[in-house]
Every structure is written in structure tokens, then in C-alpha cells.
Design a protein around this motif. Structure first.
Motif, PDB file in Angstrom:
ATOM      1  N   ASP A  84     -35.619  32.967 -12.178  1.00  0.00           N
ATOM      2  CA  ASP A  84     -34.745  34.083 -12.561  1.00  0.00           C
ATOM      3  C   ASP A  84     -35.442  35.033 -13.533  1.00  0.00           C
ATOM      4  OD1 ASP A  84     -34.683  32.679 -14.970  1.00  0.00           O
ATOM      5  OD2 ASP A  84     -32.523  32.339 -14.946  1.00  0.00           O
ATOM      6  N   GLY A  85     -36.689  34.719 -13.883  1.00  0.00           N
ATOM      7  CA  GLY A  85     -37.484  35.578 -14.750  1.00  0.00           C
ATOM      8  C   GLY A  85     -37.141  35.518 -16.222  1.00  0.00           C
ATOM      9  N   LYS A  86     -36.237  34.629 -16.615  1.00  0.00           N
ATOM     10  CA  LYS A  86     -35.775  34.585 -18.003  1.00  0.00           C
ATOM     11  C   LYS A  86     -36.572  33.638 -18.897  1.00  0.00           C
ATOM     12  CE  LYS A  86     -31.098  35.990 -16.859  1.00  0.00           C
ATOM     13  NZ  LYS A  86     -29.689  35.607 -16.813  1.00  0.00           N
ATOM     14  N   LYS A  87     -37.333  32.727 -18.314  1.00  0.00           N
ATOM     15  CA  LYS A  87     -38.088  31.749 -19.098  1.00  0.00           C
ATOM     16  C   LYS A  87     -39.531  31.711 -18.640  1.00  0.00           C
ATOM     17  CE  LYS A  87     -34.228  28.654 -19.968  1.00  0.00           C
ATOM     18  NZ  LYS A  87     -33.692  27.304 -19.791  1.00  0.00           N
ATOM     19  N   GLU A  88     -40.372  31.292 -19.558  1.00  0.00           N
ATOM     20  CA  GLU A  88     -41.764  31.027 -19.233  1.00  0.00           C
ATOM     21  C   GLU A  88     -42.080  29.612 -19.689  1.00  0.00           C
ATOM     22  OE1 GLU A  88     -44.010  35.311 -19.262  1.00  0.00           O
ATOM     23  OE2 GLU A  88     -44.284  33.998 -20.981  1.00  0.00           O
ATOM     24  N   TYR A  89     -42.707  28.865 -18.807  1.00  0.00           N
ATOM     25  CA  TYR A  89     -43.097  27.498 -19.124  1.00  0.00           C
ATOM     26  C   TYR A  89     -44.600  27.447 -19.300  1.00  0.00           C
ATOM     27  CZ  TYR A  89     -38.436  26.721 -17.320  1.00  0.00           C
ATOM     28  OH  TYR A  89     -37.079  26.793 -17.106  1.00  0.00           O
ATOM     29  N   VAL A  90     -45.035  26.781 -20.352  1.00  0.00           N
ATOM     30  CA  VAL A  90     -46.459  26.628 -20.619  1.00  0.00           C
ATOM     31  C   VAL A  90     -46.872  25.237 -20.157  1.00  0.00           C
ATOM     32  CG1 VAL A  90     -48.256  26.586 -22.384  1.00  0.00           C
ATOM     33  CG2 VAL A  90     -46.349  28.199 -22.577  1.00  0.00           C
ATOM     34  N   VAL A  91     -47.825  25.201 -19.249  1.00  0.00           N
ATOM     35  CA  VAL A  91     -48.362  23.942 -18.749  1.00  0.00           C
ATOM     36  C   VAL A  91     -49.759  23.783 -19.329  1.00  0.00           C
ATOM     37  CG1 VAL A  91     -49.057  22.624 -16.710  1.00  0.00           C
ATOM     38  CG2 VAL A  91     -47.045  24.119 -16.605  1.00  0.00           C
ATOM     39  N   LYS A  92     -49.960  22.675 -20.023  1.00  0.00           N
ATOM     40  CA  LYS A  92     -51.277  22.335 -20.564  1.00  0.00           C
ATOM     41  C   LYS A  92     -51.816  21.174 -19.758  1.00  0.00           C
ATOM     42  CE  LYS A  92     -51.444  24.661 -24.611  1.00  0.00           C
ATOM     43  NZ  LYS A  92     -52.565  25.413 -25.092  1.00  0.00           N
ATOM     44  N   CYS A  93     -53.112  21.175 -19.534  1.00  0.00           N
ATOM     45  CA  CYS A  93     -53.707  20.075 -18.782  1.00  0.00           C
ATOM     46  C   CYS A  93     -55.081  19.741 -19.340  1.00  0.00           C
ATOM     47  CB  CYS A  93     -53.793  20.413 -17.302  1.00  0.00           C
ATOM     48  SG  CYS A  93     -54.541  22.000 -16.935  1.00  0.00           S
ATOM     49  N   ASN A  94     -55.413  18.484 -19.193  1.00  0.00           N
ATOM     50  CA  ASN A  94     -56.718  17.974 -19.576  1.00  0.00           C
ATOM     51  C   ASN A  94     -57.037  16.881 -18.565  1.00  0.00           C
ATOM     52  OD1 ASN A  94     -59.026  17.023 -20.715  1.00  0.00           O
ATOM     53  ND2 ASN A  94     -58.122  16.487 -22.692  1.00  0.00           N
ATOM     54  N   ASN A  95     -57.911  17.192 -17.617  1.00  0.00           N
ATOM     55  CA  ASN A  95     -58.155  16.323 -16.469  1.00  0.00           C
ATOM     56  C   ASN A  95     -56.830  16.096 -15.758  1.00  0.00           C
ATOM     57  OD1 ASN A  95     -60.985  16.094 -16.944  1.00  0.00           O
ATOM     58  ND2 ASN A  95     -60.545  14.625 -18.572  1.00  0.00           N
ATOM     59  N   LEU A  96     -56.353  14.873 -15.640  1.00  0.00           N
ATOM     60  CA  LEU A  96     -55.093  14.598 -14.953  1.00  0.00           C
ATOM     61  C   LEU A  96     -53.966  14.256 -15.933  1.00  0.00           C
ATOM     62  CD1 LEU A  96     -56.369  12.700 -11.790  1.00  0.00           C
ATOM     63  CD2 LEU A  96     -55.256  14.935 -11.871  1.00  0.00           C
ATOM     64  N   THR A  97     -54.062  14.772 -17.155  1.00  0.00           N
ATOM     65  CA  THR A  97     -53.001  14.638 -18.141  1.00  0.00           C
ATOM     66  C   THR A  97     -52.341  16.009 -18.286  1.00  0.00           C
ATOM     67  OG1 THR A  97     -54.184  12.908 -19.311  1.00  0.00           O
ATOM     68  CG2 THR A  97     -52.443  14.022 -20.534  1.00  0.00           C
ATOM     69  N   TYR A  98     -51.013  16.026 -18.185  1.00  0.00           N
ATOM     70  CA  TYR A  98     -50.260  17.281 -18.200  1.00  0.00           C
ATOM     71  C   TYR A  98     -49.128  17.224 -19.209  1.00  0.00           C
ATOM     72  CZ  TYR A  98     -52.614  18.452 -13.869  1.00  0.00           C
ATOM     73  OH  TYR A  98     -53.582  18.743 -12.929  1.00  0.00           O
ATOM     74  N   SER A 105     -45.738  20.057 -20.388  1.00  0.00           N
ATOM     75  CA  SER A 105     -45.066  21.323 -20.119  1.00  0.00           C
ATOM     76  C   SER A 105     -43.751  21.331 -20.876  1.00  0.00           C
ATOM     77  CB  SER A 105     -44.808  21.492 -18.620  1.00  0.00           C
ATOM     78  OG  SER A 105     -44.087  22.685 -18.371  1.00  0.00           O
ATOM     79  N   ASN A 106     -43.287  22.522 -21.195  1.00  0.00           N
ATOM     80  CA  ASN A 106     -42.011  22.643 -21.906  1.00  0.00           C
ATOM     81  C   ASN A 106     -40.824  22.821 -20.958  1.00  0.00           C
ATOM     82  OD1 ASN A 106     -43.015  25.243 -21.273  1.00  0.00           O
ATOM     83  ND2 ASN A 106     -41.901  26.177 -22.961  1.00  0.00           N
ATOM     84  N   ASP A 107     -41.025  22.620 -19.646  1.00  0.00           N
ATOM     85  CA  ASP A 107     -39.861  22.632 -18.754  1.00  0.00           C
ATOM     86  C   ASP A 107     -39.089  21.330 -18.962  1.00  0.00           C
ATOM     87  OD1 ASP A 107     -40.364  20.763 -16.093  1.00  0.00           O
ATOM     88  OD2 ASP A 107     -42.230  21.498 -16.965  1.00  0.00           O
ATOM     89  N   ASN A 108     -37.789  21.362 -18.692  1.00  0.00           N
ATOM     90  CA  ASN A 108     -36.920  20.215 -18.974  1.00  0.00           C
ATOM     91  C   ASN A 108     -37.353  18.934 -18.274  1.00  0.00           C
ATOM     92  OD1 ASN A 108     -35.247  21.601 -20.713  1.00  0.00           O
ATOM     93  ND2 ASN A 108     -33.799  22.180 -19.120  1.00  0.00           N
ATOM     94  N   ALA A 109     -37.721  19.024 -17.007  1.00  0.00           N
ATOM     95  CA  ALA A 109     -38.084  17.820 -16.254  1.00  0.00           C
ATOM     96  C   ALA A 109     -39.290  17.130 -16.876  1.00  0.00           C
ATOM     97  CB  ALA A 109     -38.364  18.171 -14.801  1.00  0.00           C
ATOM     98  N   THR A 110     -40.316  17.909 -17.159  1.00  0.00           N
ATOM     99  CA  THR A 110     -41.545  17.326 -17.697  1.00  0.00           C
ATOM    100  C   THR A 110     -41.356  16.858 -19.130  1.00  0.00           C
ATOM    101  OG1 THR A 110     -42.790  18.855 -16.283  1.00  0.00           O
ATOM    102  CG2 THR A 110     -44.022  17.735 -18.021  1.00  0.00           C
ATOM    103  N   TYR A 111     -40.760  17.700 -19.952  1.00  0.00           N
ATOM    104  CA  TYR A 111     -40.651  17.396 -21.379  1.00  0.00           C
ATOM    105  C   TYR A 111     -39.632  16.287 -21.659  1.00  0.00           C
ATOM    106  CZ  TYR A 111     -40.618  18.147 -26.396  1.00  0.00           C
ATOM    107  OH  TYR A 111     -40.732  17.969 -27.754  1.00  0.00           O
ATOM    108  N   TRP A 112     -38.455  16.401 -21.092  1.00  0.00           N
ATOM    109  CA  TRP A 112     -37.375  15.467 -21.418  1.00  0.00           C
ATOM    110  C   TRP A 112     -37.272  14.282 -20.475  1.00  0.00           C
ATOM    111  CZ3 TRP A 112     -35.729  15.763 -26.082  1.00  0.00           C
ATOM    112  CH2 TRP A 112     -35.697  17.002 -26.734  1.00  0.00           C
ATOM    113  N   ARG A 113     -37.591  14.479 -19.208  1.00  0.00           N
ATOM    114  CA  ARG A 113     -37.399  13.393 -18.239  1.00  0.00           C
ATOM    115  C   ARG A 113     -38.685  12.653 -17.896  1.00  0.00           C
ATOM    116  NH1 ARG A 113     -32.046  14.409 -15.126  1.00  0.00           N
ATOM    117  NH2 ARG A 113     -31.097  15.785 -16.631  1.00  0.00           N
ATOM    118  N   GLY A 114     -39.814  13.242 -18.262  1.00  0.00           N
ATOM    119  CA  GLY A 114     -41.088  12.547 -18.105  1.00  0.00           C
ATOM    120  C   GLY A 114     -41.666  12.504 -16.710  1.00  0.00           C
TER     121      GLY A 114
END
Length: 143
Positions: A36-50, A52-61
Motif C-alpha cells: 500500500d506504499g505506507k511502510k518500508e521494511y529494512v532487510v539486513k543480511c549476512n550470508n544466510l542470516t536475515y 527485518s522489521n516486518d511483523n512476520a520476521t521480527y515478531w513471529r520468527g
């Protein structure tokens, strides 16, 4: 192996890619704009470690659609461009709200509206999940 989220998040990742909402800041940092263009999620990665501040990644793992989109762009996950293209211009936020986060119902509605062959889309998504299941990725809240 990390826990897996709903397969429908793959379709959201496809939309982010075909709508050009994934931007590489540097090799370890990406910004993914929401549907919807209202949010921006920052994804950080280091090899295969990730992270992100999106709800699924941050809160649900589990890898949310921003992480999966980045992994597709990086080549770790397969990207079926033909199927992904069918999911262009979808406001997932709006439809997920309409279906009270019943992702399956939202997916089926989109397929009906856009005349997408569900079996082909599901087969391509299964290919992604099969690879994701085997990758030694790690999800962290912060890298």
C-alpha cells in the motif's frame, strides 16, 4: 532450518519484486516498500542470516515476504518470473484486511479476479518452499 510461514507470503514477495518495490542499499541492506506504499521494511543480511522489521520476521520468527523477496533477488530462492508477473499491482494489505488475514482466502480471491491458474501458482510456490526448507538460514531480530 527456521520455521516456515504461510506459503501465501511467497505471492506477496513476487508482487514486491515485479512492482519494483525492493531496493538494494548495499549488499547487506535492502528496503522493501509495502504493497500500500505506507511502510518500508529494512532487510539486513549476512550470508544466510536475515533480520527485518516486518511483523512476520521480527515478531513471529519466520521469513516474511520482504525477506523472501530479498532471498529471491539474491538467488537463494527460485523466482518463477512467469508466475510472479501474474501477481503485479496487488494491494495485499487491503485484501488481507478484507479477509481478516486469512491468507488462503485472499490468495484465492486474487486468483479469481486476475484469472490466475491456482495450480500453476501453487506449484511454483511449492518449489520455493522446498528450497527454503532445505536452506540453513537463520532469522534474528537484529543483525
Amino acid at each position: 532450518m527456521v520455521k516456515l510461514g504461510p506459503v501465501e507470503k511467497i505471492y506477496e514477495a513476487w508482487t514486491a519484486i515485479v512492482d519494483n518495490r525492493v531496493k538494494e542499499i548495499d549488499p547487506n541492506t535492502y528496503v522493501v516498500k509495502s504493497s500500500d506504499g505506507k511502510k518500508e521494511y529494512v532487510v539486513k543480511c549476512n550470508n544466510l542470516t536475515y533480520s527485518s522489521n516486518d511483523n512476520a520476521t521480527y515478531w513471529r520468527g519466520y521469513p516474511g515476504y520482504p525477506v523472501m523477496a530479498v532471498m529471491m533477488i539474491q538467488g537463494y530462492l527460485p523466482l518463477n518470473e512467469e508466475e510472479a508477473e501474474k501477481f503485479r499491482d496487488i494491494n495485499w494489505k487491503l485484501i488481507n484486511i478484507r479477509y481478516k488475514n486469512n491468507y488462503r482466502a485472499a490468495f484465492e480471491e486474487i486468483c479469481k479476479e486476475k484469472k490466475i491458474n491456482i495450480e500453476k501458482a501453487e506449484s511454483a510456490a511449492k518449489d520455493v518452499m522446498d528450497v527454503l526448507r532445505k536452506l540453513p538460514i537463520e532469522i534474528k531480530r537484529k543483525i
